[in-house]
Design an enzyme around this catalytic site. Structure first.
Site, PDB file in Angstrom:
ATOM      1  N   LEU A   1       0.823  -1.212   0.000  1.00 26.43           N
ATOM      2  CA  LEU A   1       0.000   0.000   0.000  1.00 26.43           C
ATOM      3  C   LEU A   1       0.857   1.263   0.000  1.00 26.43           C
ATOM      4  O   LEU A   1       0.537   2.252  -0.644  1.00 26.43           O
ATOM      5  CB  LEU A   1      -0.941  -0.014   1.212  1.00 26.43           C
ATOM      6  CG  LEU A   1      -2.038   1.045   1.172  1.00 26.43           C
ATOM      7  CD1 LEU A   1      -2.987   0.808   0.003  1.00 26.43           C
ATOM      8  CD2 LEU A   1      -2.812   1.084   2.478  1.00 26.43           C
ATOM      9  N   CYS A   2       2.019   1.216   0.714  1.00 26.75           N
ATOM     10  CA  CYS A   2       2.857   2.413   0.782  1.00 26.75           C
ATOM     11  C   CYS A   2       3.373   2.789  -0.603  1.00 26.75           C
ATOM     12  O   CYS A   2       3.456   3.964  -0.956  1.00 26.75           O
ATOM     13  CB  CYS A   2       3.995   2.219   1.770  1.00 26.75           C
ATOM     14  SG  CYS A   2       4.956   0.749   1.454  1.00 26.75           S
ATOM     15  N   THR A   3       3.688   1.768  -1.423  1.00 21.04           N
ATOM     16  CA  THR A   3       4.170   2.056  -2.782  1.00 21.04           C
ATOM     17  C   THR A   3       3.061   2.674  -3.615  1.00 21.04           C
ATOM     18  O   THR A   3       3.260   3.713  -4.255  1.00 21.04           O
ATOM     19  CB  THR A   3       4.646   0.757  -3.473  1.00 21.04           C
ATOM     20  OG1 THR A   3       5.640   0.173  -2.676  1.00 21.04           O
ATOM     21  CG2 THR A   3       5.175   1.036  -4.863  1.00 21.04           C
TER      22      THR A   3
END
Ligand code: ZN
Length: 434
Positions: A208-210
């Protein structure tokens, strides 16, 4: 097919079935009976009437099999027509199973294919019991696991001795683009699908962070719109439907904005469709090759005229042609076919129910999809969590944050787990390392 053709075809089958040879199985007895059995009595179930299923039905019918049934819940889509050759433009929207069966029955006199336009889960064990061989041409791992578990649940044991007459051989073919595989499973005797569950590659997911902060691929932008923007803006007041052009267009426009913002190229409407629907391009020639191998195995199992594949074959024509077969091993702790109690190793009983469920879902050994758990505590059933029924989910949700200890679970507690990957429940015990 006219008489002369039939005669010619039968004469080649006779050469194989009425003569002995160096590759025959020891129990093979050359006789005209094999051909009679194959044509009159041998009941085959083909699971899936898609790319592989169409090929398999055609092959089996042309090999002399007459008593076949086919099950598929899907209807025909325009995009199927390039390879699912039993379907025509006029058939769009109709049941795959019904249309495929009719095509084969009309084309091959004497062939009796019975269609079932429903989910595999809609059929009772009695239905599956009637077949001599089951051939799977599926694109879903869950469905494959379900059929596999159904067949292992049909096994009969007398004093721990397997009654071999309860074994229904499963021939399972699969393709993905230019790659394919095939396996022959004799449930209870040879490794089953579930035994080598860890061979399936994990579904591609992006952190999700990417996708939120540092998108680099068009897929990241699409995924962001899917998991973040759609739930937030809820544009059509419903879940994403990959077949609804309005939904895809909305996602396409939003992810295109995002791609432009981050200077990412290559985002197309087709790609959006592919990512949202998880489409793997299907290649007609790969399907034809894998289906031909599947049907050869069905023929070998049905007649004993040759030893079966032992037991796993991989095929790739990405770069030249490569094929290899090897013997997969049984997993002594297999969820489907082992007789052992399934243990879930834990550090302590302080593990929260939610964490326990995550282990069942994401640990390679289990890979369950939506486990619902009931504990047997002092002879009573206590429902701990039910995921797929909304009202029960709401009632049991507060248990997720409780520890197993708080819920009254110990090393001895039987945990009955239902999951969409299997027709019957599993019994687990927790095993706390001391
Ligand atoms: Zn197994």
């Amino acid at each position: 097919m006219d008489e002369e053709n039939l005669h010619r075809k039968l004469s080649s089958l006779r050469k194989i079935l009425e003569r002995s040879g160096p590759f025959c199985r020891p129990d093979f007895e050359p006789s005209p009976e094999s051909l009679k059995f194959l044509m009159q009595n041998c009941k085959i179930l083909v699971v899936g009437a898609g790319g592989l299923g169409c090929e398999c039905l055609k092959n089996l019918a042309l090999m002399g099999f007459r008593q076949m049934e086919v099950i598929d819940m899907d209807v025909i889509d325009l995009s199927n027509l390039n390879r699912q050759f039993l379907f025509r433009h006029k058939d769009i929207g109709k049941s795959k199973a019904v249309t495929a069966a009719k095509f084969i029955n009309d084309r091959i006199p004497g062939c009796n294919v019975t269609p079932h336009f429903c989910r595999i889960q809609d059929k009772e064990p009695e239905f599956y019991k009637q077949f001599h061989i089951i051939l799977c041409g599926l694109d879903s791992i869950i469905a494959r696991r379900w059929i596999n578990s159904m067949l292992t649940s049909l096994l009969v044991y007398n004093d721990d001795q397997l009654d071999v007459s309860s074994v229904i051989p499963l021939i399972d073919g699969g393709t993905e683009g230019f790659k394919g595989n095939l396996r022959v499973v004799l449930p209870g005797l040879t490794p089953c699908i579930e035994c080598s569950l860890d061979l399936y590659p994990p579904q591609i997911t992006y952190p999700l962070c990417t996708i939120a902060n540092t998108p680099r691929l068009p897929e990241h932008c699409i995924e962001y719109v899917k998991v973040v923007q759609w739930p937030r803006e809820n544009p059509f007041d419903c879940c994403i439907d990959g077949d609804d052009p309005q939904h895809i267009t909305w996602i396409y426009e939003k992810s295109n904005d995002r791609a432009l913002h981050f200077g990412i190229r290559g985002l197309t409407y087709r790609l959006v469709q592919g990512v949202i629907k998880n489409i793997i391009p299907a290649v007609a020639s790969t399907n034809a090759i894998i289906a031909s191998m599947c049907c050869t195995e069905v023929f070998k199992v049905a007649t004993s005229c040759s030893a079966s594949l032992n037991n796993y074959m991989v095929f790739s024509n990405t770069d030249g042609i490569y094929t290899f077969s090897y013997e997969a091993e049984k997993n002594e702790n297999c969820l489907a076919c082992s007789h052992s109690i399934k243990e879930v190793p834990l550090k302590s009983l302080d593990v929260k129910l939610k964490e326990f469920i995550d282990i069942l879902k994401y640990d390679n050994a289990f890979q369950l999809k939506n486990p619902s758990i009931t504990a047997k505590i002092s002879g009573k059933n206590k429902t701990l969590y039910v995921e797929n029924i909304a009202s029960l989910e709401e009632q049991t949700r507060q248990n997720l944050s409780k520890s197993l200890f708080e819920l009254g679970i110990s090393n001895h507690t039987d945990l009955i787990v239902a999951d969409s990957t299997a027709p019957s429940t599993f019994t687990f015990k927790v095993k706390v390392s001391d």
